[in-house]
Design a protein around this motif. Structure first.
Motif, PDB file in Angstrom:
ATOM      1  N   TRP A   1       0.837  -1.198   0.000  1.00 36.75           N
ATOM      2  CA  TRP A   1       0.000   0.000   0.000  1.00 36.75           C
ATOM      3  C   TRP A   1       0.877   1.255   0.000  1.00 36.75           C
ATOM      4  CZ3 TRP A   1      -3.875  -1.920   4.298  1.00 36.75           C
ATOM      5  CH2 TRP A   1      -4.757  -2.844   3.726  1.00 36.75           C
ATOM      6  N   PHE A   2       1.966   1.216   0.737  1.00 34.00           N
ATOM      7  CA  PHE A   2       2.907   2.340   0.757  1.00 34.00           C
ATOM      8  C   PHE A   2       3.523   2.532  -0.625  1.00 34.00           C
ATOM      9  CE2 PHE A   2       7.155   4.112   1.302  1.00 34.00           C
ATOM     10  CZ  PHE A   2       6.940   5.168   2.168  1.00 34.00           C
ATOM     11  N   ALA A   3       3.941   1.431  -1.250  1.00 31.62           N
ATOM     12  CA  ALA A   3       4.537   1.530  -2.584  1.00 31.62           C
ATOM     13  C   ALA A   3       3.551   2.136  -3.584  1.00 31.62           C
ATOM     14  CB  ALA A   3       4.993   0.150  -3.047  1.00 31.62           C
ATOM     15  N   ALA A   4       2.295   1.729  -3.494  1.00 32.52           N
ATOM     16  CA  ALA A   4       1.296   2.208  -4.448  1.00 32.52           C
ATOM     17  C   ALA A   4       1.055   3.706  -4.306  1.00 32.52           C
ATOM     18  CB  ALA A   4      -0.015   1.443  -4.250  1.00 32.52           C
ATOM     19  N   ARG A   5       1.239   4.253  -3.121  1.00 35.49           N
ATOM     20  CA  ARG A   5       0.954   5.668  -2.878  1.00 35.49           C
ATOM     21  C   ARG A   5       2.223   6.521  -2.803  1.00 35.49           C
ATOM     22  NH1 ARG A   5      -4.184   6.306  -2.248  1.00 35.49           N
ATOM     23  NH2 ARG A   5      -5.442   4.484  -1.723  1.00 35.49           N
ATOM     24  N   SER A   6       3.399   5.917  -3.055  1.00 37.85           N
ATOM     25  CA  SER A   6       4.651   6.651  -2.895  1.00 37.85           C
ATOM     26  C   SER A   6       4.736   7.878  -3.794  1.00 37.85           C
ATOM     27  CB  SER A   6       5.838   5.727  -3.168  1.00 37.85           C
ATOM     28  OG  SER A   6       6.126   4.945  -2.036  1.00 37.85           O
ATOM     29  N   GLY A   7       4.309   7.752  -5.050  1.00 35.74           N
ATOM     30  CA  GLY A   7       4.368   8.894  -5.942  1.00 35.74           C
ATOM     31  C   GLY A   7       3.492  10.043  -5.466  1.00 35.74           C
ATOM     32  N   GLU A   8       2.281   9.719  -5.062  1.00 37.38           N
ATOM     33  CA  GLU A   8       1.352  10.726  -4.545  1.00 37.38           C
ATOM     34  C   GLU A   8       1.905  11.399  -3.293  1.00 37.38           C
ATOM     35  OE1 GLU A   8      -2.809  10.489  -2.019  1.00 37.38           O
ATOM     36  OE2 GLU A   8      -2.349   8.911  -3.467  1.00 37.38           O
ATOM     37  N   LEU A   9       2.451  10.601  -2.379  1.00 36.07           N
ATOM     38  CA  LEU A   9       2.985  11.143  -1.139  1.00 36.07           C
ATOM     39  C   LEU A   9       4.220  12.006  -1.388  1.00 36.07           C
ATOM     40  CD1 LEU A   9       2.689   7.907   1.017  1.00 36.07           C
ATOM     41  CD2 LEU A   9       1.284   9.969   1.265  1.00 36.07           C
ATOM     42  N   ALA A  10       5.077  11.571  -2.316  1.00 33.51           N
ATOM     43  CA  ALA A  10       6.326  12.283  -2.570  1.00 33.51           C
ATOM     44  C   ALA A  10       6.102  13.672  -3.150  1.00 33.51           C
ATOM     45  CB  ALA A  10       7.207  11.467  -3.510  1.00 33.51           C
ATOM     46  N   ARG A  11       4.990  13.885  -3.811  1.00 35.08           N
ATOM     47  CA  ARG A  11       4.743  15.185  -4.432  1.00 35.08           C
ATOM     48  C   ARG A  11       4.527  16.291  -3.410  1.00 35.08           C
ATOM     49  NH1 ARG A  11       2.526  11.929  -8.594  1.00 35.08           N
ATOM     50  NH2 ARG A  11       0.480  11.741  -7.592  1.00 35.08           N
ATOM     51  N   THR A  12       4.163  15.940  -2.187  1.00 39.12           N
ATOM     52  CA  THR A  12       3.947  16.971  -1.159  1.00 39.12           C
ATOM     53  C   THR A  12       4.886  16.827   0.031  1.00 39.12           C
ATOM     54  OG1 THR A  12       2.208  15.600  -0.152  1.00 39.12           O
ATOM     55  CG2 THR A  12       1.516  17.242  -1.773  1.00 39.12           C
TER      56      THR A  12
END
Length: 337
Positions: free
Chosen positions: A138-149
């Protein structure tokens, strides 16, 4: 017979019954706390009111109980504070981990051959198995979204990967997450080294993961392993060589009495960061946990015998500040998850 690998403050023994043996020998632990560099960093940030997201595949009741309730985890639908989750909110593949034991000793604790006792607070980690990495899909799937902010990303725990290069799925997972961060524009990726089981594994870890990072942190003993014993007397030169070899913007080195950054960044910002980190570490050592309003421990000392500040060539500069040397923290024996 057991085979133990002793590296600085860590003893690694592959022994499923090790934690129970320590409890039988020393009695019940004083407390149960969180282990691991990444979760420890998230714990300190949560206490200060700063948001942090960590990957966590093991979401057993025991593991969730030692997380700060405000540390954020990923879920199937998004993110949520750990305090609101249960073991049912777990990605597939996570399995409960065996606790490790940590022996903590305050400065001044009597010790053979040391008339004044231990010169500084110390701790010994007893690690009875390799946990591997927290492969949280789940963390891997959202890493791009999280990294943007996000402001920064921390890579750590690579010493849990098999030394022989096996575990390719875990290695690919970790590399994929770091590259996702980079592609999403995360401004800073910091790699924190750890207690590897051999010099060969430490060097291989640097070769594999330092190219993914902007910044690398290590202890003076780890720098001496990588650069040779002379690094203890010329840490600035050794850190600069490491930064140049891996094209890094910063290398941080922490010793007993000081913490150093060899960097290509703003000197005032770096010195502030180093002093802030030293203060947080000293307050944690004194109280046994991160502090929301940290103060230097009364018994702390501040050395003037430390590496000099100034340019070191190749666009790099050294800045060094004193760290606590006698925090007088509490004695404890506790398992860490």
């Amino acid at each position: 017979m057991v085979l133990a690998v002793v590296l600085g403050g860590e003893i690694a023994v592959p022994w499923p019954g090790g934690t129970d043996w320590v409890a039988t020998l020393l009695g019940a632990p004083d407390r149960v706390q969180l282990g691991g560099t990444g979760p420890q960093a998230a714990w300190a940030l949560a206490v200060l009111g700063a948001p942090g997201v960590v990957p966590l595949a093991d979401r057993s009741a025991e593991q969730l109980a030692v997380l700060h309730p405000d540390v954020t985890l990923c879920t199937a639908a998004g993110t949520a504070p750990a305090g609101r989750l249960t073991g049912a909110d777990a990605p597939t593949g996570g399995a409960p981990k065996q606790p490790h034991a940590v022996l903590e000793f305050a400065a001044g604790t009597p010790a053979p051959g040391l008339p004044g006792g231990l010169p500084r607070s110390s701790r010994i980690i007893l690690r009875f198995m390799d946990d591997g990495i927290e492969r949280d899909e789940w963390f891997a799937a959202r890493s791009g979204e999280l990294a943007r902010t996000a402001a920064a990303g921390l890579l750590s725990g690579m010493n849990g990967l098999p030394e022989d290069g096996t575990g390719p799925a875990d290695r690919a997972w970790l590399t994929g997450v770091a590259r996702t961060w980079r592609d999403a524009g995360l401004p800073l990726i910091h790699l924190e080294l750890a207690e590897f089981t051999s010099v060969r594994a430490l060097r291989a870890g640097c070769d594999e993961y330092a190219p993914l990072a902007d910044s690398v942190g290590m202890s003076l003993s780890e720098l001496a392993v990588l650069a040779g014993p002379s690094a203890r007397t010329t840490p600035v030169a050794a850190a600069a060589d490491f930064a140049t070899a891996y094209h890094l913007d910063r290398v941080c080195v922490h010793a007993d009495g000081w913490v150093l950054a060899v960097h290509r960044c703003d000197p005032t910002e770096q010195r502030t960061a180093l002093m802030t980190g030293s203060l947080l570490a000293a307050a944690r050592a004194a109280g046994g946990a991160p502090a929301a309003d940290p103060e230097p421990p009364p018994a702390a000392g501040y050395t003037e015998d430390r590496p000099a500040d100034g340019p070191v060539g190749e666009g790099l500069r050294a800045d060094c500040v004193p760290a606590r040397s006698r925090p007088g923290d509490r004695r404890a024996h506790h398992p860490g998850r």
